[in-house]
Design a protein around this motif. Structure first.
Motif, short mmCIF file in Angstrom:
data_model
loop_
_atom_site.label_atom_id
_atom_site.label_comp_id
_atom_site.label_asym_id
_atom_site.label_seq_id
_atom_site.Cartn_x
_atom_site.Cartn_y
_atom_site.Cartn_z
N MET A 17 -11.12 -9.34 -1.75
CA MET A 17 -9.84 -8.71 -2.08
C MET A 17 -9.15 -8.25 -0.78
O MET A 17 -9.76 -7.64 0.08
N GLU A 18 -7.89 -8.58 -0.65
CA GLU A 18 -7.16 -8.25 0.57
C GLU A 18 -6.91 -6.75 0.66
O GLU A 18 -6.53 -6.11 -0.33
N ALA A 19 -7.15 -6.21 1.84
CA ALA A 19 -6.97 -4.77 2.04
C ALA A 19 -5.50 -4.39 1.94
O ALA A 19 -4.61 -5.16 2.32
N SER A 20 -5.27 -3.21 1.43
CA SER A 20 -3.90 -2.70 1.32
C SER A 20 -3.39 -2.25 2.69
O SER A 20 -4.15 -1.77 3.52
N VAL A 21 -2.11 -2.41 2.90
CA VAL A 21 -1.47 -1.88 4.09
C VAL A 21 -0.90 -0.51 3.74
O VAL A 21 0.07 -0.40 2.99
N THR A 22 -1.56 0.52 4.22
CA THR A 22 -1.14 1.87 3.84
C THR A 22 0.05 2.38 4.63
O THR A 22 0.83 3.20 4.16
N HIS A 23 0.17 1.93 5.88
CA HIS A 23 1.31 2.37 6.68
C HIS A 23 1.43 1.49 7.91
O HIS A 23 0.50 0.79 8.30
N GLU A 24 2.60 1.54 8.53
CA GLU A 24 2.83 0.90 9.81
C GLU A 24 3.09 1.99 10.85
O GLU A 24 3.62 3.05 10.53
#
Length: 545
Positions: free
Chosen positions: A1-8
């Motif tokens: 499962m692809e990891a979520s991008v929580t912030h940039e």
């Protein structure tokens, strides 16, 4: 499962490295006019090193890993040694090898004190704590020369451009460092209350018994110490290691747990019949050691000016790269007011510091007028510039917002360091009262101050009015001691204004006189009046330009 991008990671400021810290218009202009233009190449080379990530890391590590006292070895034998992180040694080696501890004493070039002061100003912006032993080694020569025979023995090692740490006899080292010990528990600044006793042995040596409440840089090889000899309070040279390799009986009791200056060691010490040698005459110890103190006081002023420069350049760097409310911080009117005000304080401090370095250089070459100016201007300037440093550091820190309160920004270290130069070598009251002593006892020093300010006469109404107020104030003895701080402040501001009117861009001088000498002086930073050209003022504080 692809990891979520929580912030940039957005709108963050790049590291304030990669700049030549000597590329400072106020500094470079002052170095040139004070007679040290030939040193600019070396100064820029040091400035480039000072601006590297590696140098910044040395400063961080030296403070995150403070010195450790080793009183005994594993078998119970006394050691009395201080251990340092390797980063400290990198900082010290650079300072010593680049001449910060010795340049004026080994160079016959005019302006050598100025060149050395400029290097101290630049390198102190990397890390302030190691400047303590560097400054004392530089200053010790002036006192030591009161005893030419001692100077002939110790000066070659003290002025060697070689950093050679570790406790060994002088002849077994490529270079040595000097410290100082004046303060005792019961006396503080009142050194005539000292009780450490000096017993003469009849062969030129003495045995010292007593204590010191503050021993600056106890890892050094030799110290100038005040003690009570039969003829009164006297100055002594006390080596840590005797010629036969045995340790002198100078015991390190504990290291001070200080607010700042944590990379550097300060100790409480006891002497148990420690061998020492008289410097100067018996009973004239204060006068003798003041030769050293006057140079370390100059370094206190330079150090505070360096801290101001470091603070404002970091604040400007942050404001140039950080956006808020739809615009870069540096374009926001109120932030511009604050940055310009910080820049003015920094530039005025730099101009004064280098002017006094020039006076020191010329006084050492026999110029009595410059010596007289230095007498009053150094006392006043040491008081005021060092007193302004903590507020300046706090405001510069606040320019970074919450990021400035985080250790990674280096601003907390700058803030913790900022009160120290005001305490070292005589706290604020001592410096202000020293100015009063000069005013009441040395008419030539007062006239030298007036003469220096008069060189800018007629160029700015506000400056002329301040000069007249100063003349009246210095001639009014009523409640002078009660008003001593205000007198020192007025003297410094007027002298700084005169220097800026003569030498700085018109926009800088106008802003300084309007905000420091005009009718509407503000208390907090960021209260500059309208109608000033802030582009020029802020532009001179951009890092590396």
């Amino acid at each position: 499962m692809e990891a979520s991008v929580t912030h940039e990671v957005l709108n963050q400021v790049p590291p304030a490295t990669g700049h030549d810290l000597a590329a400072d218009p106020a500094l470079l202009e002052a170095v040139g006019r004070e007679g040290a233009a030939s040193a600019l190449g070396d100064l820029h080379a040091l400035g480039v090193l000072a601006g590297t990530e590696e140098a910044a890391e040395w400063g961080r590590l030296a403070n995150e890993h403070p010195p450790v006292l080793r009183t005994h070895d594993r078998y119970g034998n006394r050691l009395d040694e201080v251990e340092f992180h390797p980063a400290w040694h990198h900082l010290m080696r650079t300072a010593v090898e680049r001449g910060l501890a010795a340049l004026p004493w080994v160079s016959e070039e005019p302006g050598a004190h100025v060149a050395r002061a400029a290097k101290f100003f630049v390198w102190s912006q990397v890390e302030a704590g190691h400047g303590c032993p560097v400054s004392m080694t530089y200053a010790s020569i002036a006192a030591l020369r009161h005893s030419p025979e001692l100077a002939a023995v110790w000066e070659p090692a003290l002025t060697a451009a070689a950093y050679d740490p570790g406790l060994r006899p002088r002849d077994a080292k490529r270079g040595v460092l000097a410290g100082m010990a004046m303060t005792e528990k019961q006396g503080g600044s009142d050194v005539r209350a000292n009780t450490t006793a000096a017993e003469p042995l009849g062969d030129g040596s003495y045995l010292l018994t007593g204590h010191k409440w503050f021993n600056s840089a106890p890892m050094c090889d030799v110290f100038l110490v005040l003690a009570q000899a039969p003829g009164g309070l006297s100055c002594f040279l006390l080596p840590r290691v005797l010629p036969d390799g045995s340790r002198n009986t100078m015991r390190l009791m504990r290291l001070k747990d200080k607010l700042g200056n944590r990379s550097n060691a300060s100790a409480e010490v006891e002497y148990d019949r420690a061998v020492a040698f008289l410097v100067g005459e018996e009973g004239r110890g204060v006068r003798t050691i003041l030769e050293m103190v006057n140079l370390t006081r100059l370094d206190c002023l330079i150090g505070s000016a360096a801290g101001m420069r470091a603070g404002v350049t970091r604040a400007v760097h942050h404001a140039r790269h950080r956006a808020a409310f739809g615009a870069k911080l540096i374009d926001q009117p109120l932030m511009r007011n604050v940055l310009a005000d910080l820049a003015l304080e920094s530039e005025a401090a730099t101009a004064l510091a280098m002017r006094l370095a020039g006076a020191t250089d010329r006084a050492g070459r026999g110029d009595t007028a410059e010596a007289a100016l230095r007498r009053t201007a150094l006392a006043a300037g040491k008081y005021y510039v060092c007193k302004r440093a903590p507020g300046h550091a706090a405001e510069a820190l606040e320019c970074l917002g919450g990021n400035g309160y985080v250790e990674e920004s280096q601003m907390p270290r700058l803030f913790r360091e900022s009160p120290l130069n005001g305490i070292w070598e005589g706290s604020g009251n001592v410096s202000a009262l020293d100015l009063l002593r000069a005013v009441t006892r040395e008419a030539d020093s007062v006239e030298a101050l007036h003469d220096e300010i008069a060189l800018a006469a007629g160029a700015d109404r506000r400056l002329d009015e301040a000069a007249e107020r100063l003349r009246k104030t210095l001639s009014d003895p009523e409640e002078a001691e009660f008003r001593a701080r205000g007198i020192a402040e007025l003297a410094t501001l007027t002298l700084q204004g005169a220097l800026l009117v003569r030498f700085a861009p018109a926009a800088v001088a106008d802003a300084f006189c309007a905000s420091r000498l005009g009718e509407q002086r503000g208390g907090a930073y960021g209260m500059l009046p309208r109608g000033l050209n802030l582009d020029v003022v802020i532009g001179r504080a951009v890092p590396g330009q």
